[in-house]
Design a protein around this motif. Structure first.
Motif, PDB file in Angstrom:
ATOM      1  N   ASP A 199      16.729 -31.368 -26.261  1.00  0.00           N
ATOM      2  CA  ASP A 199      16.738 -30.781 -24.934  1.00  0.00           C
ATOM      3  C   ASP A 199      18.094 -30.122 -24.716  1.00  0.00           C
ATOM      4  O   ASP A 199      19.112 -30.617 -25.177  1.00  0.00           O
ATOM      5  CB  ASP A 199      16.528 -31.839 -23.853  1.00  0.00           C
ATOM      6  N   VAL A 200      18.077 -29.041 -24.016  1.00  0.00           N
ATOM      7  CA  VAL A 200      19.299 -28.321 -23.712  1.00  0.00           C
ATOM      8  C   VAL A 200      19.723 -28.732 -22.310  1.00  0.00           C
ATOM      9  O   VAL A 200      18.938 -28.688 -21.386  1.00  0.00           O
ATOM     10  CB  VAL A 200      19.048 -26.794 -23.720  1.00  0.00           C
ATOM     11  N   THR A 201      20.931 -29.185 -22.171  1.00  0.00           N
ATOM     12  CA  THR A 201      21.447 -29.473 -20.843  1.00  0.00           C
ATOM     13  C   THR A 201      22.526 -28.445 -20.559  1.00  0.00           C
ATOM     14  O   THR A 201      23.478 -28.309 -21.313  1.00  0.00           O
ATOM     15  CB  THR A 201      22.036 -30.893 -20.764  1.00  0.00           C
ATOM     16  N   MET A 202      22.321 -27.717 -19.489  1.00  0.00           N
ATOM     17  CA  MET A 202      23.277 -26.705 -19.093  1.00  0.00           C
ATOM     18  C   MET A 202      23.858 -27.073 -17.744  1.00  0.00           C
ATOM     19  O   MET A 202      23.144 -27.548 -16.870  1.00  0.00           O
ATOM     20  CB  MET A 202      22.596 -25.345 -18.997  1.00  0.00           C
ATOM     21  N   LYS A 203      25.139 -26.846 -17.609  1.00  0.00           N
ATOM     22  CA  LYS A 203      25.802 -27.106 -16.339  1.00  0.00           C
ATOM     23  C   LYS A 203      25.749 -25.840 -15.493  1.00  0.00           C
ATOM     24  O   LYS A 203      26.120 -24.762 -15.951  1.00  0.00           O
ATOM     25  CB  LYS A 203      27.252 -27.511 -16.560  1.00  0.00           C
ATOM     26  N   CYS A 204      25.293 -26.004 -14.262  1.00  0.00           N
ATOM     27  CA  CYS A 204      25.200 -24.892 -13.321  1.00  0.00           C
ATOM     28  C   CYS A 204      26.098 -25.184 -12.130  1.00  0.00           C
ATOM     29  O   CYS A 204      25.894 -26.168 -11.417  1.00  0.00           O
ATOM     30  CB  CYS A 204      23.754 -24.728 -12.857  1.00  0.00           C
ATOM     31  N   PHE A 205      27.112 -24.350 -11.925  1.00  0.00           N
ATOM     32  CA  PHE A 205      27.946 -24.489 -10.735  1.00  0.00           C
ATOM     33  C   PHE A 205      27.204 -23.821  -9.588  1.00  0.00           C
ATOM     34  O   PHE A 205      26.858 -22.647  -9.666  1.00  0.00           O
ATOM     35  CB  PHE A 205      29.316 -23.830 -10.915  1.00  0.00           C
ATOM     36  N   LEU A 206      26.946 -24.562  -8.517  1.00  0.00           N
ATOM     37  CA  LEU A 206      26.224 -24.038  -7.364  1.00  0.00           C
ATOM     38  C   LEU A 206      27.206 -23.735  -6.243  1.00  0.00           C
ATOM     39  O   LEU A 206      27.866 -24.633  -5.717  1.00  0.00           O
ATOM     40  CB  LEU A 206      25.168 -25.040  -6.889  1.00  0.00           C
ATOM     41  N   SER A 207      27.303 -22.465  -5.896  1.00  0.00           N
ATOM     42  CA  SER A 207      28.162 -22.016  -4.815  1.00  0.00           C
ATOM     43  C   SER A 207      27.277 -21.777  -3.594  1.00  0.00           C
ATOM     44  O   SER A 207      26.311 -21.018  -3.670  1.00  0.00           O
ATOM     45  CB  SER A 207      28.862 -20.714  -5.222  1.00  0.00           C
ATOM     46  N   CYS A 208      27.598 -22.456  -2.501  1.00  0.00           N
ATOM     47  CA  CYS A 208      26.728 -22.347  -1.328  1.00  0.00           C
ATOM     48  C   CYS A 208      27.492 -22.663  -0.057  1.00  0.00           C
ATOM     49  O   CYS A 208      28.615 -23.163  -0.090  1.00  0.00           O
ATOM     50  CB  CYS A 208      25.535 -23.292  -1.469  1.00  0.00           C
ATOM     51  N   SER A 209      26.848 -22.402   1.048  1.00  0.00           N
ATOM     52  CA  SER A 209      27.405 -22.696   2.356  1.00  0.00           C
ATOM     53  C   SER A 209      27.239 -24.185   2.657  1.00  0.00           C
ATOM     54  O   SER A 209      26.237 -24.791   2.280  1.00  0.00           O
ATOM     55  CB  SER A 209      26.653 -21.881   3.413  1.00  0.00           C
ATOM     56  N   PHE A 210      28.214 -24.753   3.360  1.00  0.00           N
ATOM     57  CA  PHE A 210      28.098 -26.134   3.828  1.00  0.00           C
ATOM     58  C   PHE A 210      27.928 -26.161   5.349  1.00  0.00           C
ATOM     59  O   PHE A 210      28.063 -27.197   5.972  1.00  0.00           O
ATOM     60  CB  PHE A 210      29.318 -26.952   3.387  1.00  0.00           C
ATOM     61  N   ASP A 211      27.598 -25.002   5.909  1.00  0.00           N
ATOM     62  CA  ASP A 211      27.340 -24.903   7.336  1.00  0.00           C
ATOM     63  C   ASP A 211      26.039 -25.652   7.653  1.00  0.00           C
ATOM     64  O   ASP A 211      25.051 -25.470   6.947  1.00  0.00           O
ATOM     65  CB  ASP A 211      27.212 -23.421   7.720  1.00  0.00           C
ATOM     66  N   PRO A 212      26.017 -26.472   8.695  1.00  0.00           N
ATOM     67  CA  PRO A 212      24.785 -27.207   9.032  1.00  0.00           C
ATOM     68  C   PRO A 212      23.573 -26.296   9.247  1.00  0.00           C
ATOM     69  O   PRO A 212      22.443 -26.690   8.969  1.00  0.00           O
ATOM     70  CB  PRO A 212      25.158 -27.950  10.326  1.00  0.00           C
ATOM     71  N   GLY A 213      23.790 -25.076   9.711  1.00  0.00           N
ATOM     72  CA  GLY A 213      22.690 -24.137   9.914  1.00  0.00           C
ATOM     73  C   GLY A 213      22.050 -23.659   8.615  1.00  0.00           C
ATOM     74  O   GLY A 213      20.929 -23.143   8.617  1.00  0.00           O
ATOM     75  N   ASP A 214      22.753 -23.825   7.507  1.00  0.00           N
ATOM     76  CA  ASP A 214      22.229 -23.407   6.199  1.00  0.00           C
ATOM     77  C   ASP A 214      21.711 -24.581   5.368  1.00  0.00           C
ATOM     78  O   ASP A 214      21.260 -24.402   4.246  1.00  0.00           O
ATOM     79  CB  ASP A 214      23.326 -22.685   5.399  1.00  0.00           C
ATOM     80  N   GLU A 215      21.768 -25.777   5.933  1.00  0.00           N
ATOM     81  CA  GLU A 215      21.435 -26.985   5.172  1.00  0.00           C
ATOM     82  C   GLU A 215      20.021 -26.950   4.588  1.00  0.00           C
ATOM     83  O   GLU A 215      19.820 -27.305   3.422  1.00  0.00           O
ATOM     84  CB  GLU A 215      21.596 -28.218   6.071  1.00  0.00           C
ATOM     85  N   LYS A 216      19.044 -26.496   5.357  1.00  0.00           N
ATOM     86  CA  LYS A 216      17.650 -26.468   4.874  1.00  0.00           C
ATOM     87  C   LYS A 216      17.521 -25.538   3.660  1.00  0.00           C
ATOM     88  O   LYS A 216      16.887 -25.882   2.667  1.00  0.00           O
ATOM     89  CB  LYS A 216      16.718 -26.018   5.997  1.00  0.00           C
TER      90      LYS A 216
END
Length: 191
Positions: free
Chosen positions: A11-28
């Motif tokens: 199995d290939v395990t790849m690391k993915c850096f996730l860049s995202c907002s931490f604003d509560p309005g974007d949580e969903k």
């Protein structure tokens, strides 16, 4: 004398850096994409919240981006603009020649993200119809993983095994997410 040959599929395990907002309005939205990326059994998600005031990106985040195999940005809109932090993290990933997946909210204009033309086929999304495009998103991430696998310089036999593994996982994910397409309404992009 009997000789047995066994092939071990890795199995290939790849690391993915996730860049995202931490604003509560974007949580969903962010949680949906975290769950989506987490559904890939071969992907480890790295997410680092920035708790400092605006300025330069902390070294620990730069290091995490450099150590990741690929980078994924969830670009949400704040009054039609993208987050400074997300744009900065995209720039770091681009500078380190990481493969970049970008999911961009439909109301963020291309001009708000000048680096977008350098990103392979970024995907647009609408908050109210995330699941509808899941099969396309699966193929998008799969293609990026394929590029990463090829760029890692694996020997040909190992690369073929890894690609077979990714194809099997892609087929499984498409079947699992196909129901989302049936249960959500198609997005309408009025740009």
């Amino acid at each position: 004398m009997r000789l047995e040959l066994s092939i071990q599929w890795e199995d290939v395990t790849m690391k993915c850096f996730l860049s995202c907002s931490f604003d509560p309005g974007d949580e969903k939205v962010v949680n949906w994409f975290k769950a989506f990326l987490g559904a890939f059994p071969d992907t480890e998600i790295i997410i680092e919240e920035i708790t400092s005031s605006p300025g330069s990106i902390p070294d620990r985040i730069r290091q995490s981006i450099m150590e990741a195999d690929f980078f994924c940005a969830i670009v949400t809109s704040k009054n039609g603009a993208a987050s400074f932090w997300i744009l900065s993290e995209i720039a770091i990933a681009f500078a380190h020649r990481k493969e970049i997946a970008a999911f961009v909210e439909f109301n963020v204009p291309d001009s708000a993200i000048p680096i977008l033309p350098n990103i392979i086929g970024f995907q647009r999304f609408k908050r109210d119809s995330l699941g509808y495009l899941a099969p396309e998103y699966i193929e998008y991430i799969h293609n990026i993983q394929k590029i990463v696998s090829e760029n890692k310089g694996f020997d040909q036999d190992k690369s073929l095994r890894e690609l077979r593994s990714l194809f099997k996982k892609q087929e499984k994910l498409i079947k699992e997410f196909e129901y989302l397409k049936l249960t959500t309404t198609p997005p309408v992009f009025d740009v």
